[in-house]
Design a protein around this motif. Structure first.
Motif, mmCIF file in Angstrom:
data_model
loop_
_atom_site.group_PDB
_atom_site.id
_atom_site.type_symbol
_atom_site.label_atom_id
_atom_site.label_comp_id
_atom_site.label_asym_id
_atom_site.label_seq_id
_atom_site.Cartn_x
_atom_site.Cartn_y
_atom_site.Cartn_z
ATOM 1 N N HIS A 17 1.544 11.873 0.094
ATOM 2 C CA HIS A 17 0.250 12.379 0.563
ATOM 3 C C HIS A 17 -0.630 11.221 1.038
ATOM 4 N N SER A 18 -0.722 10.157 0.238
ATOM 5 C CA SER A 18 -1.640 9.074 0.623
ATOM 6 C C SER A 18 -1.168 8.393 1.905
ATOM 7 N N GLN A 19 0.145 8.237 2.072
ATOM 8 C CA GLN A 19 0.642 7.619 3.304
ATOM 9 C C GLN A 19 0.322 8.473 4.534
ATOM 10 N N GLU B 94 -2.077 10.820 4.771
ATOM 11 C CA GLU B 94 -3.531 10.817 4.992
ATOM 12 C C GLU B 94 -3.924 9.562 5.762
ATOM 13 N N GLY B 95 -3.356 8.427 5.349
ATOM 14 C CA GLY B 95 -3.668 7.160 6.008
ATOM 15 C C GLY B 95 -3.135 7.108 7.433
ATOM 16 N N CYS C 159 -5.895 1.109 5.644
ATOM 17 C CA CYS C 159 -4.874 2.055 5.157
ATOM 18 C C CYS C 159 -5.329 3.496 5.367
ATOM 19 N N GLY C 160 -6.632 3.700 5.449
ATOM 20 C CA GLY C 160 -7.133 5.046 5.704
ATOM 21 C C GLY C 160 -7.290 5.904 4.466
ATOM 22 N N GLY D 136 0.787 -1.222 0.000
ATOM 23 C CA GLY D 136 0.000 0.000 0.000
ATOM 24 C C GLY D 136 0.819 1.271 0.000
ATOM 25 N N GLU E 266 2.784 12.165 -4.576
ATOM 26 C CA GLU E 266 1.377 11.748 -4.520
ATOM 27 C C GLU E 266 1.207 10.599 -3.511
ATOM 28 N N ARG E 267 2.165 9.671 -3.490
ATOM 29 C CA ARG E 267 2.090 8.555 -2.515
ATOM 30 C C ARG E 267 2.504 9.007 -1.114
ATOM 31 N N ILE F 118 -5.501 8.416 9.909
ATOM 32 C CA ILE F 118 -6.567 7.473 10.245
ATOM 33 C C ILE F 118 -6.058 6.422 11.227
ATOM 34 N N MET F 119 -4.864 5.909 10.961
ATOM 35 C CA MET F 119 -4.335 4.893 11.881
ATOM 36 C C MET F 119 -4.031 5.509 13.246
ATOM 37 N N GLN G 16 -10.602 9.884 2.853
ATOM 38 C CA GLN G 16 -10.744 11.206 2.239
ATOM 39 C C GLN G 16 -10.905 11.070 0.722
ATOM 40 N N ARG G 17 -10.101 10.178 0.146
ATOM 41 C CA ARG G 17 -10.166 9.997 -1.308
ATOM 42 C C ARG G 17 -11.409 9.208 -1.713
ATOM 43 N N SER H 54 0.349 7.101 -11.703
ATOM 44 C CA SER H 54 -0.502 6.308 -10.810
ATOM 45 C C SER H 54 0.169 4.973 -10.492
ATOM 46 N N GLN I 211 -4.644 2.407 -1.501
ATOM 47 C CA GLN I 211 -3.270 2.160 -1.041
ATOM 48 C C GLN I 211 -3.005 0.669 -1.264
ATOM 49 N N CYS I 212 -3.288 -0.185 -0.257
ATOM 50 C CA CYS I 212 -3.069 -1.615 -0.519
ATOM 51 C C CYS I 212 -4.111 -2.163 -1.477
ATOM 52 N N VAL J 122 -10.862 16.860 6.707
ATOM 53 C CA VAL J 122 -9.818 17.133 5.708
ATOM 54 C C VAL J 122 -8.436 16.926 6.350
ATOM 55 N N THR J 123 -7.559 16.297 5.593
ATOM 56 C CA THR J 123 -6.170 16.126 6.021
ATOM 57 C C THR J 123 -5.284 16.774 4.959
#
Lengths: 771, 150
Positions: free
Chosen positions: A674-676, A678-679, B133-134, A88, A671-672, A682-683, B137-138, A219, B95-96, A719-720
């Protein structure tokens, strides 16, 4: 680089650059004490690169060889090997993208092939410790540049011109003087016969010419497959004649099977067999716990059959493990001196003479990974050979452990790495693959072992449980003159060696001994704690409790002195400097050389200042809302987070906004990042709000997402925002996957204090805000 | 003999009628896009569409869907270009990726029911689906994008 007619045949090319072969993978590897040091092809000289990494010291080191990682077919399709596991983070895209960048390949003509587990061939494959980009940015650039150089040499020969006159540009080599061009596919066969260029002589691209790196416009390679259901995870592997198995394992760590009655299970339609699975005594690293397996024609039947089993267990030495009593033990230990692991000045004396002493005792319980894909593996063992398909973070280690467990040579074991449905450290332990291998051997048939969610929670390798006690001494002016931090937690090392009571250097180095504040008298101590269950790596590891404690204490000091928490934080970080830690015997530093990756408070200050600016620190908020801030260095990156929280009169909390600033040095794919991040919010919110695994009578009391909840969309931040610090010219790359988690909980807790005046020192928050 | 229609194809099953649809799909029919995450309808990874409704395949027996039409991620759109799938790719949601088939099926079912859901409605409707993974938002933004035209 290979010339190939069919990219699927890539495996046949076994030549590679090797300097030494490591004799064994020490079980101490994960403890930061590598068993055998291997320097494979070293990264380029310091003059050329300005930094070194710890990559060469990982088991099997680094392999820099385009013939191993790159293949070009006559149609120009370039196949690049991803040797790390995708869970991920985007690594299966990022590392090949680095190669493609230097190769001047057109990304639309690149295919990614997942490496099987073979560290002699590919170098270290352990996908953990937020290390992949950090260790492989330069080697992957070198691999791409080597392949590009070979293509250029081949073209120059074909045209009879000096190699200096030709240049690879977007999947072609061009000779601009004569306007001649040859596609990569046309050159591949010749290029494969060119000598490998020396690493030292390679010319890497000027970063200003990057097409893909740092742009964030590519992507992930599996995006279409993921959105159409075609992506293949561990559980999705199907072999002809494959059996489906679930296993009943001892409910208490260290327990064992006494007897079982299979009669009712065998009556369940679809159940074919019930059999004992070999277990190993605790602790024995990642070896299976043993138990009773139910073999069936599908997973549903196997689960139903297992429910009907009658089993008698011997709970063994941990049958009395109980979380409330254990917490008291940890708290008591934290109130007495422990093994001193860092000492500057005399904190004990300074605390005695301080004008004011602030004491915080912080608690974080065990946590479970609960990756969406529970552990699962397929094995086919026959004729003395074993083939494994599994979502493992450590394909090389899995191969070694399967060989050892079955008693066959390593080259008789092949490990195919599927996509991982989340990992978070759980899938660094290959016990589930070992179970499948043992069962397949006995059955003489391919078998899939599926863990249920309950198995995942009951029989995992949990995040430790810890008490972090900090005493801060202030002088009359409110300046902090003394800092004593005692960290008490069972160590991951206890999963490898019986009798372990102290944390290992790699745990002490996650926010305890590397604490960055400018304080004259510091004492860091590690009182003893024994483990009673299997402890393992969980994303961010010991940084979670450490950042929670240290950054909460900053909030408490700010409160006691009436300071703004952000100003207080900057004052404690102190002057911009490189920290010297002469009193620390073994500063792990995430396995990185300190010269390249020192603790640099200028960078730490910068992320605090950046997040304060972008996150609008100090903005006015309505009643019941508050802002909290925290910063932490982990995995050699610097991250600061501001959380805005709203707490209503019933104690219900919502998160209107999160801002995080990260300095991860030179990066590949923003871009990844950001996704890490953002996640990670949540964690971090999940563990802060709900995360708690408890024990009674030695058994885990939770079982599924109902009693071990994680954050769902309706509770997630509205929002994050992620703010990336642009790297300096030669700033080495550092971690991204893990560093985002640690600062979240303390920023949230500090925000809750700002909103409500309530200081939470024990996680999870649970019902503490109610009433 | 139980007959069901999966992604437009007639299938039959003469085994245990109580077998959860999830395991029939994955292990018997070979449709592995639908994932196992919890077995208790807590996470939504196994979400499929039965007739026009999102259901959790892990607690739905094969008998429950006898004579009905089941759509899995593999059958959502012939070329994988359902507006939800396209929105997912446009915003780089996963993500995953393991939970995403369930998320996409849930989102597709939501849009069948409510073509222009508000953000609050999206957050509510999607809250049965966990993403460890959270990616929330997306996901939220992708559902919104799918509803407004990709």
């Amino acid at each position: 680089m290979n010339f190939i007619e069919n990219p699927k045949k890539l495996r046949g090319f076994e030549k590679h650059v090797r300097i030494e072969k490591v004799s064994r993978r020490s079980i101490l590897k994960g403890l930061g004490i590598t068993g055998g040091f291997v320097l494979a092809a070293p990264v380029m000289s310091r003059q050329a690169l300005a930094y070194e990494t710890g990559a060469g010291k990982m088991p099997h080191g680094v392999v820099v060889d385009p013939r191993v990682f790159v293949a070009i077919a006559p149609d120009g399709i370039v196949t690049i090997v991803a040797h790390r596991s995708e869970m991920g983070t985007g690594v299966r895209t990022s590392l090949p993208l680095i190669v493609a960048e230097e190769l001047e390949a057109d990304w639309t003509k690149v295919r990614v092939q997942q490496a099987h587990g073979d560290e002699v061939k590919f170098g270290n494959q352990d996908t953990d410790g937020s290390r992949s980009t950090r260790h492989y940015l330069i080697p992957m650039r070198q691999i791409g540049a080597s392949a590009r150089t070979m293509l250029e040499q081949a073209a120059a020969k074909r045209w009879g011109v000096p190699a200096t006159e030709v240049k690879a540009v977007n999947h072609e080599v061009v000779h601009s003087a004569t306007s001649r061009k040859l596609g990569f596919g046309e050159l591949a066969a010749d290029a494969a016969r060119e000598p490998l260029p020396s690493i030292e002589g390679l010319k890497l691209k000027d970063p200003k010419d990057f097409r893909y790196l740092t742009k964030g416009q590519v992507s992930i390679v599996d995006l279409r497959d993921i959105t159409t259901g075609r992506a293949r995870y561990g559980a999705d592997v199907r072999l002809p004649g494959m059996k489906y198995a679930v296993i009943a394992r001892p409910p208490v760590t260290g327990g064992k099977l006494v007897s079982f009655d299979p009669a009712e299970a065998l009556k369940v339609p679809g159940v074919e067999k019930v059999m004992e699975v070999r277990g190993w005594p605790w602790p024995s690293k990642f070896q299976p716990l043993g138990g009773v397996a139910v073999i069936a024609r599908n997973t549903g039947a196997a689960i139903k059959g297992r429910d009907a089993l009658k089993i008698v267990w011997d709970d063994g030495p941990n049958g009395k493990y109980e979380s409330v009593a254990y917490r008291k033990e940890l708290e008591e230990a934290s109130r007495k001196p422990g093994l001193v692991v860092r000492k500057e000045g005399d904190a004990d004396a300074a605390l005695k003479t301080a004008d004011k002493v602030i004491v915080g005792e912080y608690y974080i319980p065990h946590l479970a990974h609960v990756s969406m894909e529970p552990p699962v593996a397929v094995a086919n063992v026959k004729d003395g050979k074993a083939e494994i398909w599994a979502p493992v973070q450590s394909p090389g280690g899995t191969r070694e452990d399967v060989a050892k467990t079955l008693g066959i040579p390593e080259d008789s074991v092949s490990v195919n790495v599927t996509l991982l449905g989340g990992g978070f450290g759980r899938k660094s332990k290959c016990d589930f693959a070992l179970e499948a291998a043992l069962l397949s051997k006995e059955l003489g048939a391919p078998v899939k072992v599926q863990w249920t969610r309950e198995d995942d929670i009951h029989n995992g390798f949990l995040h430790t449980v810890s008490v972090e006690r900090i005493e801060a001494g202030l002088d009359k002016s409110g300046k902090v003159i003394a800092w004593r931090h005692r960290s008490v937690a069972p160590s991951i090392a206890s999963t490898f060696a019986a009798g372990t009571v102290h944390q290992a250097p790699f745990e002490l180095g996650m926010g305890l001994v590397d604490m960055p504040f400018e304080i004259a008298n510091i004492s860091c101590e590690n009182p003893e704690a024994a483990a009673h269950t299997r402890i393992g790596w969980f994303r961010s590891v010991s940084n979670i409790p450490r950042a929670f404690a240290v950054q909460s204490m900053v909030g408490e000091i700010a409160q006691a002195t009436g300071r703004d928490p952000k100003d207080m934080l900057l004052e404690l970080i102190g002057s911009p400097r490189i920290i010297k830690l002469d009193s620390v015997k073994d500063l792990w530093n995430y396995g990185e050389p300190y010269d390249s990756y020192p603790i640099d408070t200028a960078r730490m200050r910068k992320v605090v200042e950046l997040v304060a600016e972008k996150g609008e620190w100090g903005r006015s908020l309505p009643k019941g809302r508050g802002l909290g801030i925290a910063v932490h260095r982990s995995f050699v990156s610097y991250i600061a987070t501001i959380v805005e929280v709203a707490v209503d009169d019933k104690g219900k909390l919502t998160i209107p906004r999160v801002d995080t600033a990260i300095d991860c040095g030179t990066y590949v794919n923003p871009e990844r990042i950001h996704s890490q991040i953002e996640g990670a919010a949540i964690m971090g919110l999940s563990l802060a709000k709900y995360g708690e695994i408890t024990f009674k009578d030695g058994k885990v009391q939770q079982k599924n997402y109902d009693d071990f909840p994680v954050i769902r969309m309706d509770e997630s931040p509205l929002v994050t925002n992620v703010h990336i610090v642009p790297p300096g010219a030669d700033t080495p790359p550092s971690g991204v996957g893990e560093p985002g988690v640690p600062p979240f909980a303390p920023a949230l807790i500090n925000a809750i204090f700002a909103a409500t005046g309530k200081r939470i020192r024990s996680l999870p928050i649970g019902k503490q805000l109610e009433a | 003999m139980i007959k069901i229609k999966i992604n437009g194809q007639e299938q039959s099953w003469d085994g245990d009628p109580d077998l959860p649809l999830l395991w029939y799909l994955r292990d018997e029919a070979g449709l592995t896009g639908t994932k196992y995450g919890c077995g208790q309808a807590l996470c939504g990874a196994c979400t499929v569409i039965v007739d026009k409704e999102a259901v959790r395949a892990c607690i739905t027996s094969i008998n429950d869907v006898a004579g009905r039409e089941v759509t899995t991620i593999e059958g959502l759109h012939p070329s994988g270009d359902h507006p939800v799938q396209k929105a997912w790719r446009q915003l780089n949601v996963p993500q995953c990726g393991f939970c995403q088939a369930g998320q996409i099926m849930q989102a597709a079912a939501l849009l069948m029911d409510n073509q222009k859901p508000s953000h609050d409605q999206i957050r509510e409707a999607m809250s049965g689906n966990i993403c460890r993974c959270g990616c929330y938002q997306r996901i939220e933004n992708a559902v919104h994008l799918a509803s407004t035209g990709v």
